[in-house]
Design a protein around this motif. Sequence first.
Motif, PDB file in Angstrom:
ATOM      1  N   LEU A  14      -8.901   5.532  -8.245  1.00  0.00           N
ATOM      2  CA  LEU A  14      -9.332   6.865  -7.825  1.00  0.00           C
ATOM      3  C   LEU A  14     -10.563   7.312  -8.620  1.00  0.00           C
ATOM      4  O   LEU A  14     -11.514   7.874  -8.059  1.00  0.00           O
ATOM      5  N   GLU A  15     -10.534   7.062  -9.919  1.00  0.00           N
ATOM      6  CA  GLU A  15     -11.672   7.441 -10.762  1.00  0.00           C
ATOM      7  C   GLU A  15     -12.923   6.640 -10.401  1.00  0.00           C
ATOM      8  O   GLU A  15     -14.011   7.204 -10.254  1.00  0.00           O
ATOM      9  N   ASP A  16     -12.761   5.329 -10.247  1.00  0.00           N
ATOM     10  CA  ASP A  16     -13.909   4.466  -9.957  1.00  0.00           C
ATOM     11  C   ASP A  16     -14.565   4.826  -8.620  1.00  0.00           C
ATOM     12  O   ASP A  16     -15.779   4.659  -8.448  1.00  0.00           O
ATOM     13  N   ASN A  17     -13.748   5.311  -7.687  1.00  0.00           N
ATOM     14  CA  ASN A  17     -14.260   5.655  -6.367  1.00  0.00           C
ATOM     15  C   ASN A  17     -14.472   7.158  -6.190  1.00  0.00           C
ATOM     16  O   ASN A  17     -14.721   7.622  -5.077  1.00  0.00           O
ATOM     17  N   GLN A  18     -14.379   7.891  -7.305  1.00  0.00           N
ATOM     18  CA  GLN A  18     -14.643   9.337  -7.323  1.00  0.00           C
ATOM     19  C   GLN A  18     -13.830  10.088  -6.264  1.00  0.00           C
ATOM     20  O   GLN A  18     -14.340  10.960  -5.559  1.00  0.00           O
ATOM     21  N   ILE A  19     -12.558   9.742  -6.179  1.00  0.00           N
ATOM     22  CA  ILE A  19     -11.639  10.428  -5.267  1.00  0.00           C
ATOM     23  C   ILE A  19     -10.903  11.500  -6.057  1.00  0.00           C
ATOM     24  O   ILE A  19     -10.186  11.178  -7.008  1.00  0.00           O
ATOM     25  N   PRO A  20     -11.063  12.767  -5.727  1.00  0.00           N
ATOM     26  CA  PRO A  20     -10.379  13.834  -6.472  1.00  0.00           C
ATOM     27  C   PRO A  20      -8.858  13.674  -6.375  1.00  0.00           C
ATOM     28  O   PRO A  20      -8.326  13.322  -5.320  1.00  0.00           O
ATOM     29  N   PHE A  21      -8.174  13.945  -7.495  1.00  0.00           N
ATOM     30  CA  PHE A  21      -6.714  13.873  -7.460  1.00  0.00           C
ATOM     31  C   PHE A  21      -6.109  14.823  -8.486  1.00  0.00           C
ATOM     32  O   PHE A  21      -6.747  15.208  -9.481  1.00  0.00           O
ATOM     33  N   ALA A  22      -4.868  15.210  -8.207  1.00  0.00           N
ATOM     34  CA  ALA A  22      -4.069  16.017  -9.137  1.00  0.00           C
ATOM     35  C   ALA A  22      -2.696  15.366  -9.219  1.00  0.00           C
ATOM     36  O   ALA A  22      -2.270  14.667  -8.291  1.00  0.00           O
ATOM     37  N   ARG A  23      -2.001  15.588 -10.350  1.00  0.00           N
ATOM     38  CA  ARG A  23      -0.719  14.931 -10.582  1.00  0.00           C
ATOM     39  C   ARG A  23       0.412  15.952 -10.706  1.00  0.00           C
ATOM     40  O   ARG A  23       0.205  17.081 -11.137  1.00  0.00           O
ATOM     41  N   ILE A  24       1.601  15.526 -10.306  1.00  0.00           N
ATOM     42  CA  ILE A  24       2.796  16.360 -10.426  1.00  0.00           C
ATOM     43  C   ILE A  24       3.786  15.675 -11.357  1.00  0.00           C
ATOM     44  O   ILE A  24       4.208  14.541 -11.112  1.00  0.00           O
ATOM     45  N   SER A  25       4.118  16.340 -12.444  1.00  0.00           N
ATOM     46  CA  SER A  25       5.126  15.901 -13.421  1.00  0.00           C
ATOM     47  C   SER A  25       4.870  14.521 -14.001  1.00  0.00           C
ATOM     48  O   SER A  25       5.753  13.645 -13.981  1.00  0.00           O
ATOM     49  N   PRO A  26       3.692  14.282 -14.554  1.00  0.00           N
ATOM     50  CA  PRO A  26       3.437  12.976 -15.178  1.00  0.00           C
ATOM     51  C   PRO A  26       4.176  12.840 -16.511  1.00  0.00           C
ATOM     52  O   PRO A  26       4.493  13.838 -17.159  1.00  0.00           O
ATOM     53  N   LEU A  27       4.437  11.602 -16.885  1.00  0.00           N
ATOM     54  CA  LEU A  27       5.021  11.350 -18.200  1.00  0.00           C
ATOM     55  C   LEU A  27       3.963  11.493 -19.276  1.00  0.00           C
ATOM     56  O   LEU A  27       4.208  12.020 -20.350  1.00  0.00           O
TER      57      LEU A  27
END
Length: 338
Positions: A138-151
């Motif tokens: 996702l980072e390498d392809n510049q795709i925006p993302f958000a996470r839910i409840s990561p460790l």
Amino acid sequence: MSNITIKDVAALAGVSVKTVSRVLNKEANVRDVMIERVNKAVKELNFTPNPMARGLRGHKTFIISLLYSNPNPGYIVELQKGAMQQGSIDGYNLQIFPCDHTADDLYETVITFLKNSPQDGIILTHPICDNKAIIKYLEDNQIPFARISPLYSDHNSPYVGSDDEKAAFEMTQYLISLGHTKIGFIKGHPDFAATQKRFDGYKRALTTNAIGFDEELIKQGLFTFESGEACARQLLTQDNKPTAIFASNDYMAAGVLKVAKQHNINVPSELTITGYDDAPVSKQLWPPITTIKQPIYQLGMAAVEKLVHIIKKKSYKDIDSIYDCELIIRDSSSPCIL
């Protein structure tokens, strides 16, 4: 009226088509007076933006994808509802992609989906949100993302979650306040961040109250009804039986309740049972299960809100948003009589 276009809205509002587009897309730096005029014209004309046309003009799809791998249907449904609600507010549609985080081809499956299904951003639920290979893609392809409840919270991407450790601590404290000291604990799936956090809260409460940790009272579940049932059979047939069982979700707690009834163990006078999540099943059984209510709907909304800010290159207040949970006391818990 039919065939209303953005030009009609602009004409009635007395602004340019570009201004109408900026208001509809909720872009930054638009004066309040302009927003008010455009929204008034939209309402008067009963204008509904065409998402495909908007996407073509701005090279956007106005689609957000939710990727999940979770055995708890109640959790996922509530999460989707919150995400859809915030998406509707921000002008985005939600598409869901269930996958199996234990599959050998998880990475290939997700990447194929990302390549073949256009979207403006991704929401990753646990445990997928801790998959380093997917995050790197996702980072390498510049795709925006958000996470839910990561460790892991050491990544610079925004995330939301509930305070599982604190909630589990409070549930265990509640059981101790009822006089229980032999408290069985059924852990969730080992791949999920919430599993360790809830177990940590349980252990912290024991330590706080000078109650010794007993490994025999700990069983490994998988967040499923069947695993709760299997763990309960172990706990309720061993010599060192608990007077209370705290299951890490409501489906496992329901499995415990089934086994207790099969063994003619009265709940709650002979055995207290508690769960986690406030899933529908916790209210549908008898006795209804004492549980922890997570703000799952709010998590879905908050994740979409943060993601949209990234997509639109707008700043957000905090990289993380952690929500408190609520103890829900029902008829499956009572004071210890032993």
